[in-house]
Design a protein around this motif. Sequence first.
Motif, PDB file in Angstrom:
ATOM      1  N   MET A  71       5.478   2.664  -9.522  1.00  0.00           N
ATOM      2  CA  MET A  71       5.121   2.093  -8.234  1.00  0.00           C
ATOM      3  C   MET A  71       4.638   3.217  -7.316  1.00  0.00           C
ATOM      4  SD  MET A  71       7.537   0.000  -5.547  1.00  0.00           S
ATOM      5  CE  MET A  71       8.256  -0.932  -6.877  1.00  0.00           C
ATOM      6  N   ALA A  72       3.492   3.014  -6.672  1.00  0.00           N
ATOM      7  CA  ALA A  72       2.920   4.034  -5.793  1.00  0.00           C
ATOM      8  C   ALA A  72       3.054   3.630  -4.330  1.00  0.00           C
ATOM      9  CB  ALA A  72       1.450   4.252  -6.128  1.00  0.00           C
ATOM     10  N   PHE A  73       3.371   4.610  -3.515  1.00  0.00           N
ATOM     11  CA  PHE A  73       3.380   4.467  -2.065  1.00  0.00           C
ATOM     12  C   PHE A  73       2.402   5.512  -1.540  1.00  0.00           C
ATOM     13  CE2 PHE A  73       7.364   2.757  -3.461  1.00  0.00           C
ATOM     14  CZ  PHE A  73       7.522   1.622  -2.689  1.00  0.00           C
ATOM     15  N   PHE A  74       1.550   5.121  -0.614  1.00  0.00           N
ATOM     16  CA  PHE A  74       0.524   6.043  -0.146  1.00  0.00           C
ATOM     17  C   PHE A  74       0.125   5.714   1.278  1.00  0.00           C
ATOM     18  CE2 PHE A  74      -1.333   2.521  -2.446  1.00  0.00           C
ATOM     19  CZ  PHE A  74      -2.289   2.038  -1.568  1.00  0.00           C
ATOM     20  N   GLY A  75      -0.547   6.674   1.893  1.00  0.00           N
ATOM     21  CA  GLY A  75      -1.013   6.469   3.251  1.00  0.00           C
ATOM     22  C   GLY A  75      -1.646   7.725   3.802  1.00  0.00           C
ATOM     23  N   THR A  76      -1.848   7.717   5.116  1.00  0.00           N
ATOM     24  CA  THR A  76      -2.492   8.845   5.775  1.00  0.00           C
ATOM     25  C   THR A  76      -1.624   9.372   6.911  1.00  0.00           C
ATOM     26  OG1 THR A  76      -3.719   7.326   7.194  1.00  0.00           O
ATOM     27  CG2 THR A  76      -4.852   8.133   5.240  1.00  0.00           C
TER      28      THR A  76
END
Length: 150
Positions: A71-76
């Motif tokens: 499971m990936a969590f991502f953002g800026t």
Amino acid sequence: MERKSDLELVVKRTFNAPAHIVFEAWSKPELFKLWWVPKSVGMSLLSCEMDVRTGGAYRLVFSHPDFDRPMAFFGTYREVTPHKRIVWANEENDQGALTTVTFEENDGKTLVTFHELYPTTAALEEALAGSAEGLPEQFAQLDELLAGRS
């Protein structure tokens, strides 16, 4: 941990380390991966990519025996002020929080304020039932890491 409103969660903790060291634990992937995942949940952090600067991005990939796939969590990162503040947007879905972490040093100790603003009450409720539950353990793990670095 305090629920400030139907959309906000705030956690405060004082760490026995100067702000620049605490900030490094939040901004250097090699340190962040040592404390971010609560050990009790049986989850592994497979990868930790962090470009901690205003306009930079992050991507964390987790695995767990109960997951069909990682499971990936991502953002800026919306705002980064070294040793003072990190603001990031969680962008893995439309219910992601805007997270602000501030670092306030006083007499060699640092008060960390972790603030999450969710787009809906349901998103906050889901976080409280899931990932936010691990914050006290995560902060205890950060405390252990910092004890060895101060």
